[in-house]
Write a protein that holds these residues in place. Structure first.
Motif, PDB file in Angstrom:
ATOM      1  N   MET A   1       0.847  -1.192   0.000  1.00  0.00           N
ATOM      2  CA  MET A   1       0.000   0.000   0.000  1.00  0.00           C
ATOM      3  C   MET A   1       0.880   1.239   0.000  1.00  0.00           C
ATOM      4  O   MET A   1       1.746   1.392   0.875  1.00  0.00           O
ATOM      5  N   ASN A   2       0.680   2.124  -0.998  1.00  0.00           N
ATOM      6  CA  ASN A   2       1.462   3.351  -0.988  1.00  0.00           C
ATOM      7  C   ASN A   2       0.867   4.348   0.005  1.00  0.00           C
ATOM      8  O   ASN A   2      -0.205   4.138   0.584  1.00  0.00           O
ATOM      9  N   GLU A   3       1.555   5.444   0.180  1.00  0.00           N
ATOM     10  CA  GLU A   3       1.181   6.398   1.228  1.00  0.00           C
ATOM     11  C   GLU A   3      -0.221   6.968   1.017  1.00  0.00           C
ATOM     12  O   GLU A   3      -1.011   7.064   1.962  1.00  0.00           O
ATOM     13  N   PHE A   4      -0.547   7.335  -0.244  1.00  0.00           N
ATOM     14  CA  PHE A   4      -1.854   7.924  -0.477  1.00  0.00           C
ATOM     15  C   PHE A   4      -2.959   6.871  -0.372  1.00  0.00           C
ATOM     16  O   PHE A   4      -4.063   7.157   0.102  1.00  0.00           O
ATOM     17  N   ALA A   5      -2.681   5.636  -0.790  1.00  0.00           N
ATOM     18  CA  ALA A   5      -3.659   4.554  -0.651  1.00  0.00           C
ATOM     19  C   ALA A   5      -3.970   4.322   0.826  1.00  0.00           C
ATOM     20  O   ALA A   5      -5.134   4.107   1.212  1.00  0.00           O
TER      21      ALA A   5
ATOM     22  N   LYS B   1      -7.746   5.040   5.457  1.00  0.00           N
ATOM     23  CA  LYS B   1      -8.066   5.616   6.773  1.00  0.00           C
ATOM     24  C   LYS B   1      -9.226   6.606   6.673  1.00  0.00           C
ATOM     25  O   LYS B   1     -10.100   6.639   7.538  1.00  0.00           O
ATOM     26  N   ILE B   2      -9.224   7.420   5.616  1.00  0.00           N
ATOM     27  CA  ILE B   2     -10.323   8.365   5.405  1.00  0.00           C
ATOM     28  C   ILE B   2     -11.644   7.604   5.271  1.00  0.00           C
ATOM     29  O   ILE B   2     -12.677   8.005   5.832  1.00  0.00           O
ATOM     30  N   ALA B   3     -11.603   6.505   4.525  1.00  0.00           N
ATOM     31  CA  ALA B   3     -12.816   5.717   4.305  1.00  0.00           C
ATOM     32  C   ALA B   3     -13.365   5.187   5.631  1.00  0.00           C
ATOM     33  O   ALA B   3     -14.569   5.308   5.907  1.00  0.00           O
ATOM     34  N   ARG B   4     -12.515   4.609   6.453  1.00  0.00           N
ATOM     35  CA  ARG B   4     -12.974   4.069   7.737  1.00  0.00           C
ATOM     36  C   ARG B   4     -13.559   5.168   8.618  1.00  0.00           C
ATOM     37  O   ARG B   4     -14.569   4.979   9.305  1.00  0.00           O
TER      38      ARG B   4
ATOM     39  N   ARG C   1      -4.074   2.858 -10.277  1.00  0.00           N
ATOM     40  CA  ARG C   1      -3.096   3.876  -9.854  1.00  0.00           C
ATOM     41  C   ARG C   1      -3.365   5.208 -10.551  1.00  0.00           C
ATOM     42  O   ARG C   1      -3.143   6.280  -9.974  1.00  0.00           O
ATOM     43  N   SER C   2      -3.850   5.155 -11.779  1.00  0.00           N
ATOM     44  CA  SER C   2      -4.228   6.387 -12.468  1.00  0.00           C
ATOM     45  C   SER C   2      -5.399   7.061 -11.747  1.00  0.00           C
ATOM     46  O   SER C   2      -5.402   8.281 -11.528  1.00  0.00           O
ATOM     47  N   VAL C   3      -6.378   6.260 -11.356  1.00  0.00           N
ATOM     48  CA  VAL C   3      -7.525   6.785 -10.620  1.00  0.00           C
ATOM     49  C   VAL C   3      -7.080   7.370  -9.286  1.00  0.00           C
ATOM     50  O   VAL C   3      -7.508   8.459  -8.882  1.00  0.00           O
ATOM     51  N   MET C   4      -6.202   6.635  -8.606  1.00  0.00           N
ATOM     52  CA  MET C   4      -5.709   7.115  -7.314  1.00  0.00           C
ATOM     53  C   MET C   4      -4.997   8.454  -7.461  1.00  0.00           C
ATOM     54  O   MET C   4      -5.156   9.369  -6.644  1.00  0.00           O
ATOM     55  N   ASP C   5      -4.230   8.593  -8.542  1.00  0.00           N
ATOM     56  CA  ASP C   5      -3.532   9.860  -8.792  1.00  0.00           C
ATOM     57  C   ASP C   5      -4.530  10.990  -9.011  1.00  0.00           C
ATOM     58  O   ASP C   5      -4.323  12.119  -8.557  1.00  0.00           O
ATOM     59  N   ARG C   6      -5.633  10.709  -9.693  1.00  0.00           N
ATOM     60  CA  ARG C   6      -6.643  11.736  -9.916  1.00  0.00           C
ATOM     61  C   ARG C   6      -7.325  12.135  -8.611  1.00  0.00           C
ATOM     62  O   ARG C   6      -7.665  13.307  -8.412  1.00  0.00           O
ATOM     63  N   LEU C   7      -7.531  11.172  -7.734  1.00  0.00           N
ATOM     64  CA  LEU C   7      -8.105  11.500  -6.424  1.00  0.00           C
ATOM     65  C   LEU C   7      -7.141  12.365  -5.618  1.00  0.00           C
ATOM     66  O   LEU C   7      -7.550  13.298  -4.916  1.00  0.00           O
ATOM     67  N   ARG C   8      -5.854  12.059  -5.733  1.00  0.00           N
ATOM     68  CA  ARG C   8      -4.831  12.870  -5.045  1.00  0.00           C
ATOM     69  C   ARG C   8      -4.830  14.284  -5.594  1.00  0.00           C
ATOM     70  O   ARG C   8      -4.766  15.260  -4.830  1.00  0.00           O
ATOM     71  N   ARG C   9      -4.921  14.419  -6.921  1.00  0.00           N
ATOM     72  CA  ARG C   9      -4.961  15.751  -7.519  1.00  0.00           C
ATOM     73  C   ARG C   9      -6.190  16.524  -7.077  1.00  0.00           C
ATOM     74  O   ARG C   9      -6.113  17.727  -6.805  1.00  0.00           O
ATOM     75  N   PHE C  10      -7.321  15.831  -7.026  1.00  0.00           N
ATOM     76  CA  PHE C  10      -8.546  16.495  -6.582  1.00  0.00           C
ATOM     77  C   PHE C  10      -8.349  17.101  -5.201  1.00  0.00           C
ATOM     78  O   PHE C  10      -8.714  18.261  -4.954  1.00  0.00           O
ATOM     79  N   GLU C  11      -7.779  16.324  -4.306  1.00  0.00           N
ATOM     80  CA  GLU C  11      -7.560  16.839  -2.951  1.00  0.00           C
ATOM     81  C   GLU C  11      -6.616  18.042  -2.975  1.00  0.00           C
ATOM     82  O   GLU C  11      -6.841  19.042  -2.276  1.00  0.00           O
ATOM     83  N   SER C  12      -5.561  17.978  -3.796  1.00  0.00           N
ATOM     84  CA  SER C  12      -4.599  19.091  -3.844  1.00  0.00           C
ATOM     85  C   SER C  12      -5.240  20.342  -4.441  1.00  0.00           C
ATOM     86  O   SER C  12      -4.964  21.464  -3.991  1.00  0.00           O
TER      87      SER C  12
END
Length: 981
Positions: A1-5, A10-13, A700-711
Motif C-alpha cells: 500500500m502506498n502512502e496515499f492509498a 483511513k479516510i474511508a474508515r 493507480r491512475s484513478v488514485m492519482d486523480r483522487l490525489r490531484r482532486f484533494e490538492s
C-alpha cells in the motif's frame, strides 16, 4: 500500500463510522419527498465478496447516492441468500479435508487458517461469509439501510415465501407434473444455476430419436435436432472406439452408447442392459431408413461423441458440414475401408433436400468449400459452418418437393401413395420449421420416432463434482413459466418498464419466450420447506424473485416483536396486497390493527421497486423470474419500474477464476488501493454491458486523480484576486460538466460520468490555473464545491473529507443537493476565447517545430469583428451539413457583397469542416467575437505555452507592412495570419 492509498483507507474508515453513527442512510417514509427504492441481487455467502461482485454493488450504490442527492428519499437495503446447495457442498468438502479448497480459502480468499474449522458446518460457513460480505460492503462505503438486513433462512422470511408459493399454487401457476429437469445423479435432486460449478444453468434440449432398424427388432436410435433431413440419410455413424450396449426400453431393443444407457435410466422406466459391444462391431452392417425404406451402411466417425445423446448419428451430407467432410475424407483417403465394409462410394453421394437462398444444390458442400475446410479435425471451423448453415436453412429454407421420389420407391401402388400422403401434405414444399415438427410427428405416428433429453451446454457439473444429467421428474412440483397467460403478463410488465441498457430487452423477450416449467424444490440445502410436500426445499432461484417486498417491512416486524407464527398468509395478503379485513386479520394473528396498518403504509410508500440491479448472467433466470413473479403476485401499479444490467469484471485482462487463482477478495483490494480507488476504477473501466478490466495501472491512475482532486481543493482555500477570463471560463465550463455528469448518471453511463468527474474536471482546473498563471482566482472554490458533490457518488469518502476538512462545511456532502446547471452562467464568449487561443497556440507550436533560430516575437493579424456574422452563418450551415452554395446564399442575404461572400464563405466552409460540434456550437452562439481582444486578454497564457515573450496582434486592416501581403490575403475569421520573428 502506498502512502496515499493508506490515507484513502483511513479516510474511508473514518467516514464509514460517522455515517453509521449518524444513521444517515436509514430511510423511512417521508411524504414530503419522492421516494426511490433500489436493490441489487443479494450475495450468496459461500465465499468472500470479490471484485466481480463489487461492480454490481458499486454501480447500484453510485446510482443510489446520485438519486439521494437529487432530492429523492432513497432506500437501498441488503440481505443474504443462504438457500440452496452451494453452501452445503462447500462445507462438506471442507469437512472432508479437500486440500485444494482449503488452500484456496487460505491463500486466495484470505481466510485465516484458524478459522477453517468454522467453515465445516454449512450454517456456520454461511454466517461467516455473510458477516465478511457485510463488512466488505461497509468498507466499500455502500449507502445501505442495514436495519432491513435478513437471510433467506430467517423464520420470518420463510413465512413470506410460504405465502408467495401458496398464492402461486392458488393461481394455478404451481403444479404437479412430469417434466425434464437438470439432475444430480448422486444426490438425486433437481439442480439449477446456483447448484452447479461456475453457476451454469443447465440448458435442456430435446433430441428426436429416429429408429433405424438393424435386424430382428433391434434399432439404432439416431439422435437429431433436424428430423426433416431424414430423407437425405446416406449412412449412420458410430464411434468405433466407443462402448455401446443393447438395452431394452419400453418393449424395444436399442443399440446406444454406454453413457446414453446410463442417462436414459433417468428418463425412462425399466431400462435393462442386455450386453455390451464395441462400436467397431457395428461397422459395415446395414440399417433401414424408416422414412425412405433405403438400407444404409453403418460407418466409423471419430467425431461422434458417445457422451452426447445416444452416440448414434445419422449422416446427411447435403446439409450437415460434418457429414459432408467426413464422407469426403473416407472417399478420398480410406477407399480400402469402404471396400472392406462392402460400401460403394456412389451410394454416399449427397441427397439434396432443402432449397435455401445463397446456396446451390448441396449447401453443405458450398459452405465447406467457401470456408476451406478439408478435415474433420477442423472442429472450430466445422462448428461455425454448421451454425451458419443450420441458421440459414431454418430461417429461409424450403423443403424440396422431389423428396417424395426418395420414399419407398419400390413400394407398389396404391400403398406408396398412401404412405407418402402425409409427407406430401405436411413436409414437402414447407418451410424448415414447419417440416421439422411435421417430420417428428410423422415418424412417431409410424412407430419409428422417439425422444431423449440432453444437457445442451454439457458438461455441467453439480457442486459435488458429478456431471448433471436430465431426469424426467414425475409427480413433482413445478413453477409453470410456460403458462401462456402468465407469459402475456410478463411481456406486459417488461414493456412497461425501463431496461438499462435497452439492448438487453431482447434477451428478456427471448427468455420469456422459451421459458418453460421449472422444478420448484430440492431435497438438499438450506431454505424454506415446500409447505405441502415435506422434505422438499424451495430452490434458490425460486425463493429470490419478489423478496424486495420483504425489505419494506422486516425492520418493523422485528421492532414490533412479531413472531413467525403470526405471519400468516392472511397477514401478508393484507400488508402486501391490501386484501382482507384488518380487524379479522388482527383477531386471527393477534397483531394490533394499528401495527397492520403501519406495515401496510410502509409497504405502500416504498413499492413498487424503482430500480433492480444485477449481472447479465442473471437475465436468463433470476431477473426474468423476478418479472414473472411480480406480474403474478402484485397488481400493475406495484410492478417494478426498471432493471439495470451490467457485465463482468476482468483482472488484468483475464477472467477471474478459481483455476487461475486470480480472484481478488474485495476487502483485500480495499486495503491495497482504498475504497474510493476501487469504486472509481470499477466505474471508470467500462460502460454497463462491457466487461470492466480492473488493472493496477488504471487503479493507480484513478488514485492519482483522487490525489490531484484533494490538492486542487487545498488550492481553493488560497483563491482570491480579481476575476479574469479564466474565472468566466471555469464557471461556464462547470455548467457544462454538471449537465454532462447529470445526464450520464441518469442514463446509467457510469464510465462517462466517472471519466468526466475524475479526468475532464481535473483537466479543467489545470487549464484554469495555466490561464491564470498558477494563481487560483475567485471561481475555483465554486468549482471545487460543485466538483466535490459530483464526486460524492463515485468516491464518497474523499468527497466527505474535502467537504468537511478543507471546505469547512458542516453537513454531509452525501446528503447535499446535487448541483444544477445554470444556463445564465454559461459564458460562451469566454469559452470561445479559450478555444480560439488554444487553436492559435497549436498553430504557433506547429510553426516552431520547423522554425530555425530562437523566436523573439510573435506577430498575429486577425479578422475584423465585423466579419464575424459570416462565420456564424457558415458554422450554422456546416453544423446542419448544408451545401456550400446554401451557405453562400445565406451570407449574401445577410448583406455580404456577393464576390467577397463567395470567397470568404468558401474558406470558412473548408476551415469549419474540420472542427468539432462543440466549437461549432460556440461559434453559432456568440453574437460578436473580437479575436484581437481574446489574444490580448490571454497574452500571458500564450506566452507561457509558446515561450515567446513579445506578442503583437493587429486587425488585418492594420497589419499592412507588418506581415507579407500573401499571408494577409488568407486571413478569415478563426484563421489569423501568423509571423514569428
Amino acid at each position: 500500500m502506498n502512502e496515499f492509498a493508506e490515507k484513502l483507507y483511513k479516510i474511508a474508515r473514518k467516514w464509514q463510522e460517522r455515517w453509521l453513527r449518524s444513521r444517515i442512510f436509514e430511510a423511512d417514509p417521508d411524504e414530503s419527498k419522492p421516494k426511490f427504492f433500489i436493490t441489487a441481487a443479494f450475495p450468496y455467502p459461500n465465499s468472500p465478496l470479490h471484485l466481480g461482485h463489487s461492480r454490481t454493488y458499486t454501480i447500484t450504490d453510485a446510482y443510489a447516492r446520485f438519486m439521494r442527492m437529487r432530492g429523492y428519499n432513497v432506500l437501498f437495503p441488503m440481505g443474504f441468500h443462504f438457500t440452496g446447495t452451494p453452501i452445503l457442498t462447500m462445507a462438506e468438502a471442507i469437512a472432508n479435508g479437500d486440500k485444494d479448497l482449503i488452500d484456496l480459502m487460505i491463500n486466495v480468499y484470505d481466510v485465516p487458517p484458524e478459522d477453517i474449522d468454522k467453515l465445516k458446518d454449512p450454517l456456520s460457513l454461511a454466517r461467516y461469509f455473510s458477516r465478511d460480505a457485510k463488512q466488505a460492503m461497509i468498507e466499500s462505503g455502500y449507502s445501505i439501510d442495514w436495519r432491513r438486513e435478513f437471510t433467506t433462512i430467517d423464520e420470518e422470511f420463510k413465512k413470506f415465501i410460504v405465502w408467495q408459493f401458496t398464492r402461486l399454487k392458488e393461481k394455478g401457476l404451481l403444479k404437479k407434473g412430469t417434466h425434464p429437469v437438470g439432475w444430480c445423479p448422486v444426490h438425486n435432486m433437481p439442480v439449477g444455476m446456483h447448484d452447479t460449478k461456475g453457476d451454469v444453468e443447465p440448458e435442456i434440449g430435446e433430441f428426436t430419436l429416429i429408429l433405424f432398424e438393424l435386424e430382428d427388432g433391434l434399432y439404432l436410435p439416431a439422435a437429431t435436432l433436424r428430423p426433416e433431413t431424414v430423407f437425405g440419410v446416406t449412412n449412420v455413424w458410430v464411434n468405433p472406439a466407443a462402448d455401446y450396449v443393447i438395452v431394452a426400453i419400453d418393449g424395444r431393443r436399442y443399440v446406444v452408447s454406454e453413457r446414453a444407457a446410463f442417462k436414459l435410466r433417468f428418463q425412462r422406466d425399466n431400462v435393462v442392459v442386455e450386453r455390451k459391444l464395441r462400436g467397431e462391431e457395428l461397422l459395415g452392417r446395414r440399417v433401414r431408413n424408416p422414412a425412405t425404406g433405403r438400407a444404409v451402411p453403418i460407418l466409423p466417425a471419430d467425431f461422434v461423441d458417445p457422451n452426447t445423446a445416444t452416440g448414434v448419428v445419422m449422416s446427411v451430407p447435403a446439409h450437415a458440414p460434418y457429414d459432408y467432410v467426413a464422407l469426403e475424407e473416407l472417399k478420398r483417403e480410406k477407399l480400402d475401408t469402404l471396400k472392406k465394409l462392402g460400401v460403394d462410394p456412389a451410394e454416399l453421394e449427397p441427397i439434396p433436400l432443402i432449397r435455401v437462398k445463397g446456396y446451390g444444390e448441396i449447401p453443405a458442400r458450398d459452405i465447406v468449400e467457401k470456408m476451406g475446410i478439408k478435415s474433420q479435425l477442423q472442429r472450430k471451423l466445422l462448428d461455425e459452418a454448421t451454425r451458419k448453415l443450420y441458421s440459414d436453412e431454418y430461417h429461409s429454407g424450403i423443403v424440396r418437393e422431389d423428396i417424395l421420389n426418395y420414399i419407398y420407391p419400390d413400394m407398389p401402388e396404391p400403398y406408396r401413395s398412401f404412405a407418402i400422403a402425409p409427407v406430401k401434405a405436411w413436409i414437402a414444399g414447407r418451410s424448415v420449421p414447419e417440416a421439422r415438427d411435421a417430420a417428428a410427428r410423422w415418424l412417431a405416428a409410424l412407430g419409428y420416432g422417439d425422444r431423449m433429453y440432453e444437457i445442451m451446454n454439457r458438461p455441467v457439473y453439480c457442486r459435488c463434482g458429478n456431471e448433471i444429467v436430465v431426469k424426467v421428474l414425475k409427480d413433482q412440483w413445478f413453477i409453470d413459466y410456460g403458462n401462456p397467460e402468465w407469459k402475456k403478463l410478463a411481456y406486459e410488465l417488461l414493456n412497461s418498464m425501463r431496461v438499462v441498457p435497452d439492448e438487453v430487452r431482447e434477451e428478456f423477450v427471448k427468455t420469456i419466450e422459451w421459458l418453460h416449467e421449472r422444478a420448484a424444490a430440492r431435497t438438499r440445502g438450506l431454505g424454506t420447506e415446500l409447505p405441502w410436500s415435506k422434505g422438499w426445499i424451495i430452490e434458490s432461484l425460486s425463493d429470490s424473485t419478489i423478496y424486495m417486498a420483504f425489505y419494506t417491512v422486516i425492520h418493523k416486524i422485528r421492532r414490533y416483536g412479531l413472531k413467525p407464527e403470526q405471519l400468516t398468509t392472511g397477514f401478508w395478503d393484507y400488508v402486501l396486497l391490501g386484501k382482507g379485513d384488518p380487524d379479522k386479520v388482527s383477531e386471527k394473528t393477534g397483531i394490533g390493527r394499528d401495527v397492520l396498518e403501519d406495515l401496510r403504509r410502509e409497504f405502500n410508500y416504498w413499492y413498487p421497486l424503482d430500480s433492480r440491479h444485477s449481472g447479465r448472467d442473471l437475465v436468463p433466470n433470476h431477473l426474468t423470474f423476478f418479472i414473472f413473479n411480480h406480474a403474478a403476485i402484485f397488481p400493475r401499479e406495484k410492478w417494478p419500474r426498471q432493471i439495470v444490467v451490467n457485465g463482468f469484471v476482468l483482472l488484468e485482462g483475464k477472467k477471474m477464476s478459481k483455476s487461475l487463482r486470480n480472484i481478488i477478495p474485495l476487502r483485500r483490494a480495499l486495503r491495497v488501493y482504498g475504497a474510493d480507488t476501487v469504486r472509481a476504477t470499477l466505474l471508470a473501466a467500462a460502460e454497463l454491458l462491457q466487461d470492466a478490466n480492473f488493472s493496477d495501472e488504471l487503479a493507480r491512475s484513478v488514485m492519482d486523480r483522487l490525489r490531484r482532486f484533494e490538492s486542487y481543493a487545498q488550492r481553493a482555500r488560497e483563491a482570491g484576486g480579481e476575476e479574469t477570463v479564466a474565472d468566466r471560463w471555469l464557471r461556464s465550463i462547470l455548467q457544462r460538466r454538471v449537465e454532462e455528469v447529470t445526464k450520464a448518471f441518469e442514463e446509467l453511463r457510469t464510465r462517462a460520468a466517472t471519466v468526466t468527474v475524475l479526468y475532464e474536471m481535473s483537466n479543467d482546473v489545470v487549464k484554469y490555473l495555466e490561464i491564470r498563471g498558477g494563481e487560483p482566482g475567485p471561481a475555483l472554490r465554486e468549482y471545487i464545491e460543485a466538483w466535490t458533490k459530483m464526486l460524492s457518488p463515485i468516491a464518497p469518502h474523499i468527497a466527505e473529507e474535502v467537504w468537511h476538512e478543507i471546505l469547512g462545511k458542516e453537513s454531509f456532502v452525501s446528503l447535499e443537493k446535487w448541483p444544477s446547471p445554470d444556463p445564465s452562467r454559461r459564458d460562451l464568449q469566454a469559452e470561445l476565447m479559450v478555444a480560439y487561443v488554444d487553436r492559435l497556440v497549436e498553430d504557433v507550436k506547429s510553426i516552431l517545430r520547423v522554425y530555425k533560430g530562437e523566436p523573439r516575437r510573435l506577430v498575429v493579424a486577425v479578422a475584423s469583428p465585423s466579419s464575424w456574422r459570416i462565420a456564424r452563418i457558415v458554422a450554422a450551415h456546416v453544423a446542419r451539413r448544408s451545401q456550400l452554395r446554401d451557405a453562400i446564399h445565406a451570407a449574401i442575404e445577410a448583406g455580404a457583397p456577393g464576390k467577397e461572400a463567395a470567397r470568404l464563405v468558401r474558406r470558412l466552409y473548408e476551415l469549419l469542416q474540420s472542427v468539432d460540434e462543440e466549437l461549432l456550437s460556440l461559434i453559432e452562439g456568440v453574437d460578436v467575437f473580437d479575436e484581437k481582444y481574446a489574444i490580448e486578454a490571454m497574452r500571458d497564457y500564450i506566452s507561457a505555452k509558446t515561450r515567446i515573450r513579445e506578442i503583437s496582434v493587429y486587425y488585418v486592416e492594420e497589419a499592412a507592412g507588418r506581415l507579407p501581403e500573401s499571408k494577409l490575403n488568407q486571413v478569415t475569421p478563426l484563421r489569423p495570419a501568423i509571423l514569428i520573428e
